[in-house]
Design an enzyme around this catalytic site. Structure first.
Site, short mmCIF file in Angstrom:
data_model
loop_
_atom_site.label_atom_id
_atom_site.label_comp_id
_atom_site.label_asym_id
_atom_site.label_seq_id
_atom_site.Cartn_x
_atom_site.Cartn_y
_atom_site.Cartn_z
N TYR A 164 0.90 -1.32 -0.05
CA TYR A 164 -0.19 -0.03 -0.08
C TYR A 164 1.04 1.03 -0.09
CZ TYR A 164 -3.16 3.80 1.33
OH TYR A 164 -3.86 5.07 1.47
N GLY A 189 -2.99 11.76 6.49
CA GLY A 189 -2.91 10.74 7.18
C GLY A 189 -3.98 10.03 7.59
C1 8X3 Z 1 -4.22 6.40 4.64
C2 8X3 Z 1 -3.08 6.83 6.12
O1 8X3 Z 1 -1.76 5.90 7.69
O2 8X3 Z 1 -3.66 4.65 7.30
O3 8X3 Z 1 -3.64 6.28 3.56
O4 8X3 Z 1 -1.80 4.59 5.82
S1 8X3 Z 1 -2.56 5.16 6.61
#
Ligand code: 8X3
Length: 250
Positions: free
Chosen positions: A149, A180
């Site tokens: 991811y 975030g």
């Molecule tokens: C979303 C933020 O910290 O869950 O992309 O990866 S996190």
């Protein structure tokens, strides 16, 4: 402006659509779920404000033909918000599901790249356009289980910067928004494959960013005077910081 938003039926996409339409802009909404798109279209004042494309963001053939069939006043897309994306799983790399990894790469990377490539020529021809990519702090800071991811979002970040390198002399803007911890969307529910307990636990006892906060950032970069390009916005809830360096001890 005409603003094309992917992943538009919920979360950041939906909030952005509401924000743009509230300020008199037109939106094209792409997502898989037709019913959700129709309900959103209705709440935005119908077809004159919002056109919908119900298909998978990976289906570039269907997207291309849907765009060609838009009403005339939606044909010139000024802003592309590449919002569709997902995280699947939070397992260690040695245990993660390879199909999850491939799906994240297909959607977060491949679909985003294809759509950008599809729309750029008409933007360059009109000397007007803005690509707004939704990255993530996961593309900047590693965390356990973030593996692919985070890597897809690092791709989005570098792709955004490299687009700037190709487009700064063609009047096209490119911005990468890196949120975030964000609640109020299906992000964690999707990541944990529908397990509401796991999804809710992510936000327990804290105050995450909300879709409206991200929509605010997207709207701001898109509506600045045309000589201003915001390269990157990294935003976190006040209760989050990139502060942890873990040391494993036996
Ligand atoms: C979303 C933020 O910290 O869950 O992309 O990866 S996190």
């Amino acid at each position: 402006m005409v603003v094309f938003i992917t992943g538009a039926s919920v979360g950041f996409g939906e909030a952005s659509a509401r924000k743009f339409v509230a300020h008199g802009h037109k939106v094209i909404l792409l997502a898989r779920r037709l019913e959700k798109l129709k309900a959103l279209q209705d709440s935005l004042g119908g077809e004159q404000n919002a056109q919908i494309i119900a298909c998978d963001v990976r289906d570039s053939t269907q997207i291309e033909s849907a765009l060609q069939n838009l009403p005339q006043d939606f044909r010139h897309i000024d802003v592309l918000v590449n919002n569709a994306g997902l995280a699947l799983g939070l397992q260690s790399a040695d245990k993660a599901n390879i199909a999850d990894w491939e799906e994240m790469i297909q959607i977060n990377v491949l679909a985003l790249v294809r759509l950008t490539r599809l729309l750029l020529p008409q933007m360059v021809a009109r000397k007007k356009g803005h690509i707004i990519n939704i990255g993530s702090i996961a593309g900047r800071y590693p965390y356990p289980g973030g593996n692919v991811y985070g890597a897809t979002k690092a791709f989005v970040r570098q792709f955004s910067l490299n687009l700037r390198a190709d487009l700064y002399d063609k009047h096209i803007r490119v911005s990468n928004i890196e949120p975030g911890l964000s609640g109020g969307s299906e992000f964690s529910l999707v990541r944990f494959k529908g397990d509401t307990n796991l999804a809710n636990a992510v936000y327990e006892g804290t105050k995450p960013l909300l879709p409206q906060d991200i929509a605010e950032a997207i709207f701001w970069v898109a509506t600045l005077p045309s000589h201003v390009n915001i390269n990157t916005i990294e935003l976190m809830p006040t209760t989050q910081a990139p502060a942890a360096l873990n040391v494993y001890k036996e």
